[in-house]
Scaffold this motif. Structure first.
Motif, PDB file in Angstrom:
ATOM      1  N   VAL A  45       0.892  -1.281  -0.099  1.00 14.74           N
ATOM      2  CA  VAL A  45       0.099  -0.023   0.174  1.00 14.74           C
ATOM      3  C   VAL A  45       0.976   1.213   0.155  1.00 14.74           C
ATOM      4  CG1 VAL A  45      -1.764   1.238   1.253  1.00 14.74           C
ATOM      5  CG2 VAL A  45      -1.850  -1.283   1.129  1.00 14.74           C
ATOM      6  N   LEU A  46       0.509   2.417  -0.795  1.00 11.93           N
ATOM      7  CA  LEU A  46       0.915   3.634  -0.685  1.00 11.93           C
ATOM      8  C   LEU A  46      -0.353   4.456  -0.433  1.00 11.93           C
ATOM      9  CD1 LEU A  46       3.078   6.076  -1.244  1.00 11.93           C
ATOM     10  CD2 LEU A  46       2.440   5.993  -3.503  1.00 11.93           C
ATOM     11  N   ASP A  47       0.103   5.321   0.759  1.00  8.28           N
ATOM     12  CA  ASP A  47      -1.034   5.957   1.117  1.00  8.28           C
ATOM     13  C   ASP A  47      -0.383   7.532   1.008  1.00  8.28           C
ATOM     14  OD1 ASP A  47      -2.968   7.864   2.485  1.00  8.28           O
ATOM     15  OD2 ASP A  47      -3.230   6.509   4.159  1.00  8.28           O
ATOM     16  N   LEU A  48      -0.779   8.188  -0.247  1.00  9.65           N
ATOM     17  CA  LEU A  48       0.128   9.565  -0.550  1.00  9.65           C
ATOM     18  C   LEU A  48      -0.933  10.628   0.134  1.00  9.65           C
ATOM     19  CD1 LEU A  48       2.456  10.307  -2.102  1.00  9.65           C
ATOM     20  CD2 LEU A  48       0.784  10.660  -4.137  1.00  9.65           C
ATOM     21  N   PHE A  49      -0.392  11.552   0.989  1.00  9.64           N
ATOM     22  CA  PHE A  49      -1.083  12.575   1.466  1.00  9.64           C
ATOM     23  C   PHE A  49      -1.874  11.641   2.748  1.00  9.64           C
ATOM     24  CE2 PHE A  49      -1.258  13.859  -3.059  1.00  9.64           C
ATOM     25  CZ  PHE A  49      -0.648  14.802  -2.889  1.00  9.64           C
ATOM     26  N   ALA A  50      -1.003  11.073   3.640  1.00 10.12           N
ATOM     27  CA  ALA A  50      -1.529  10.081   4.537  1.00 10.12           C
ATOM     28  C   ALA A  50      -2.439  10.747   5.721  1.00 10.12           C
ATOM     29  CB  ALA A  50      -0.484   9.407   5.221  1.00 10.12           C
ATOM     30  N   GLY A  51      -1.925  11.935   6.156  1.00  7.12           N
ATOM     31  CA  GLY A  51      -2.740  12.752   7.236  1.00  7.12           C
ATOM     32  C   GLY A  51      -2.676  11.781   8.545  1.00  7.12           C
ATOM     33  N   SER A  52      -3.660  11.075   9.129  1.00  6.97           N
ATOM     34  CA  SER A  52      -3.621  10.475  10.435  1.00  6.97           C
ATOM     35  C   SER A  52      -3.013   9.020  10.256  1.00  6.97           C
ATOM     36  CB  SER A  52      -5.002  10.245  10.876  1.00  6.97           C
ATOM     37  OG  SER A  52      -5.964   9.518  10.240  1.00  6.97           O
ATOM     38  N   GLY A  53      -3.084   8.530   8.789  1.00  6.02           N
ATOM     39  CA  GLY A  53      -2.720   7.191   8.295  1.00  6.02           C
ATOM     40  C   GLY A  53      -3.802   6.209   8.432  1.00  6.02           C
ATOM     41  N   ALA A  54      -4.992   6.687   8.513  1.00  2.92           N
ATOM     42  CA  ALA A  54      -6.286   5.886   8.770  1.00  2.92           C
ATOM     43  C   ALA A  54      -6.534   4.809   7.672  1.00  2.92           C
ATOM     44  CB  ALA A  54      -7.570   6.480   9.113  1.00  2.92           C
ATOM     45  N   LEU A  55      -6.273   5.268   6.225  1.00  2.00           N
ATOM     46  CA  LEU A  55      -6.576   4.564   5.177  1.00  2.00           C
ATOM     47  C   LEU A  55      -5.387   3.091   5.232  1.00  2.00           C
ATOM     48  CD1 LEU A  55      -7.420   7.034   2.506  1.00  2.00           C
ATOM     49  CD2 LEU A  55      -8.979   5.549   3.865  1.00  2.00           C
ATOM     50  N   ALA A  56      -4.261   3.585   5.411  1.00  2.00           N
ATOM     51  CA  ALA A  56      -3.175   2.600   5.015  1.00  2.00           C
ATOM     52  C   ALA A  56      -3.318   1.630   6.568  1.00  2.00           C
ATOM     53  CB  ALA A  56      -1.892   3.261   5.063  1.00  2.00           C
ATOM     54  N   LEU A  57      -3.710   2.113   7.595  1.00  2.00           N
ATOM     55  CA  LEU A  57      -3.484   1.380   8.741  1.00  2.00           C
ATOM     56  C   LEU A  57      -4.862   0.483   8.728  1.00  2.00           C
ATOM     57  CD1 LEU A  57      -2.449   4.076  11.253  1.00  2.00           C
ATOM     58  CD2 LEU A  57      -1.066   2.164  10.387  1.00  2.00           C
ATOM     59  N   GLU A  58      -5.972   0.899   8.103  1.00  2.00           N
ATOM     60  CA  GLU A  58      -7.191  -0.007   8.045  1.00  2.00           C
ATOM     61  C   GLU A  58      -6.650  -1.096   7.198  1.00  2.00           C
ATOM     62  OE1 GLU A  58     -10.817  -1.516   8.800  1.00  2.00           O
ATOM     63  OE2 GLU A  58     -10.403   0.648   9.629  1.00  2.00           O
ATOM     64  N   ALA A  59      -5.973  -0.761   5.981  1.00  2.00           N
ATOM     65  CA  ALA A  59      -5.719  -1.791   4.888  1.00  2.00           C
ATOM     66  C   ALA A  59      -4.541  -2.810   5.906  1.00  2.00           C
ATOM     67  CB  ALA A  59      -4.903  -1.300   3.835  1.00  2.00           C
ATOM     68  N   LEU A  60      -3.809  -2.386   6.753  1.00  2.00           N
ATOM     69  CA  LEU A  60      -2.864  -3.177   7.521  1.00  2.00           C
ATOM     70  C   LEU A  60      -3.807  -4.048   8.349  1.00  2.00           C
ATOM     71  CD1 LEU A  60       0.023  -0.946   8.136  1.00  2.00           C
ATOM     72  CD2 LEU A  60       0.153  -3.008   6.658  1.00  2.00           C
ATOM     73  N   SER A  61      -4.772  -3.586   8.777  1.00  2.00           N
ATOM     74  CA  SER A  61      -5.681  -4.435   9.769  1.00  2.00           C
ATOM     75  C   SER A  61      -6.373  -5.621   9.114  1.00  2.00           C
ATOM     76  CB  SER A  61      -6.572  -3.433  10.275  1.00  2.00           C
ATOM     77  OG  SER A  61      -7.401  -4.156  11.410  1.00  2.00           O
ATOM     78  N   ARG A  62      -6.561  -5.106   7.707  1.00  2.00           N
ATOM     79  CA  ARG A  62      -7.239  -5.908   7.032  1.00  2.00           C
ATOM     80  C   ARG A  62      -6.455  -6.966   6.257  1.00  2.00           C
ATOM     81  NH1 ARG A  62     -12.880  -3.771   5.496  1.00  2.00           N
ATOM     82  NH2 ARG A  62     -13.195  -2.335   7.086  1.00  2.00           N
ATOM     83  N   GLY A  63      -5.169  -6.960   6.431  1.00  2.00           N
ATOM     84  CA  GLY A  63      -4.308  -8.211   5.786  1.00  2.00           C
ATOM     85  C   GLY A  63      -3.493  -7.602   5.033  1.00  2.00           C
ATOM     86  N   ALA A  64      -3.295  -6.186   4.665  1.00  2.00           N
ATOM     87  CA  ALA A  64      -2.280  -5.844   3.612  1.00  2.00           C
ATOM     88  C   ALA A  64      -0.847  -6.199   4.162  1.00  2.00           C
ATOM     89  CB  ALA A  64      -2.254  -4.223   3.607  1.00  2.00           C
ATOM     90  N   GLU A  65       0.255  -6.527   3.245  1.00  2.00           N
ATOM     91  CA  GLU A  65       1.500  -6.767   3.715  1.00  2.00           C
ATOM     92  C   GLU A  65       2.278  -5.532   4.283  1.00  2.00           C
ATOM     93  OE1 GLU A  65       5.507  -7.814   1.353  1.00  2.00           O
ATOM     94  OE2 GLU A  65       3.777  -8.661   0.173  1.00  2.00           O
ATOM     95  N   LYS A  66       2.353  -4.649   3.793  1.00  2.00           N
ATOM     96  CA  LYS A  66       3.317  -3.348   4.266  1.00  2.00           C
ATOM     97  C   LYS A  66       2.340  -2.358   3.749  1.00  2.00           C
ATOM     98  CE  LYS A  66       6.627  -3.449   0.671  1.00  2.00           C
ATOM     99  NZ  LYS A  66       8.121  -3.269   0.361  1.00  2.00           N
ATOM    100  N   ALA A  67       2.611  -1.024   4.146  1.00  2.00           N
ATOM    101  CA  ALA A  67       2.275   0.233   3.702  1.00  2.00           C
ATOM    102  C   ALA A  67       3.434   1.297   3.754  1.00  2.00           C
ATOM    103  CB  ALA A  67       1.306   0.442   4.643  1.00  2.00           C
ATOM    104  N   THR A  68       3.361   2.310   2.848  1.00  2.00           N
ATOM    105  CA  THR A  68       4.081   3.181   2.893  1.00  2.00           C
ATOM    106  C   THR A  68       3.185   4.403   2.873  1.00  2.00           C
ATOM    107  OG1 THR A  68       5.994   2.244   1.651  1.00  2.00           O
ATOM    108  CG2 THR A  68       6.058   4.637   1.682  1.00  2.00           C
TER     109      THR A  68
END
Length: 189
Positions: A45-68
């Protein structure tokens, strides 16, 4: 703001103080992930303009491998790091404090490739097509990468022919458009 599903379900997230960050509301994030659910497991996952990180962190919680996660705000970067640590995701998270252009250059030099991209720029940035073109030009997208672009309702994304719109949703004054990257399909080779 909380994690909606997955291993960190129900855990609370913090957002940077002030008006510079506009976190995606929980109900919008839930709908977004209902649409993306098949693309999240093992995603890079890439979360550009991440802010709080909620989108990428939600993806990790749901099984994403890694997030930038990329943001130019020092407050946002500290918030993202705190949230990742609190959720136990720090090992799977890379946080980049930079403007989007410099971040994409750096990620490209590092050979990064992403399968799922979240673009939720500040509403003053109206040309998300520029970010998408740069992602493709920098070879940062896997073939068939999925992009979710959140924007103000009256500002439509303008992406080039390498991207195919697959869906869109409207939530009040917010819209999310989903695009599939077609990789080399549209190149004349």
């Amino acid at each position: 703001m909380r994690i909606i599903a997955g291993e960190a379900r129900g855990r609370t997230l913090t957002a940077p103080k002030g008006m510079d960050t506009r976190p995606t509301q929980d109900y919008v994030r839930e709908s977004l992930f209902n649409i993306l659910q098949a693309s999240v497991p093992e995603a890079r996952v890439l979360d550009l303009f991440a802010g709080s990180g909620a989108l990428a962190l939600e993806a990790l919680s749901r099984g994403a491998e890694k997030a930038t996660l990329v943001d130019c705000s020092a407050d946002a970067v500290q918030c993202i790091k705190r949230n990742a640590e609190t959720l136990g995701f720090a090992e799977r998270v890379t946080v980049v404090r930079s403007d989007w252009q410099a971040a994409l250059t750096r990620l490209s030099k590092n050979g990064e490739r992403f399968t799922l991209v979240f673009l939720d720029p500040p509403y003053r940035i109206t040309d998300t097509g520029a970010q998408c073109a740069r992602l493709a030009d920098a070879n940062l997208l896997d073939n068939s990468a999925l992009l979710a672009i959140e924007h103000r309702r009256d500002v439509m994304p303008a992406l080039d022919a390498r991207f195919t719109e697959i869906s869109q949703r409207r939530y009040g004054d917010t819209e999310i458009h989903f695009y599939r990257y077609r990789g080399g399909e549209s190149n004349d080779e």
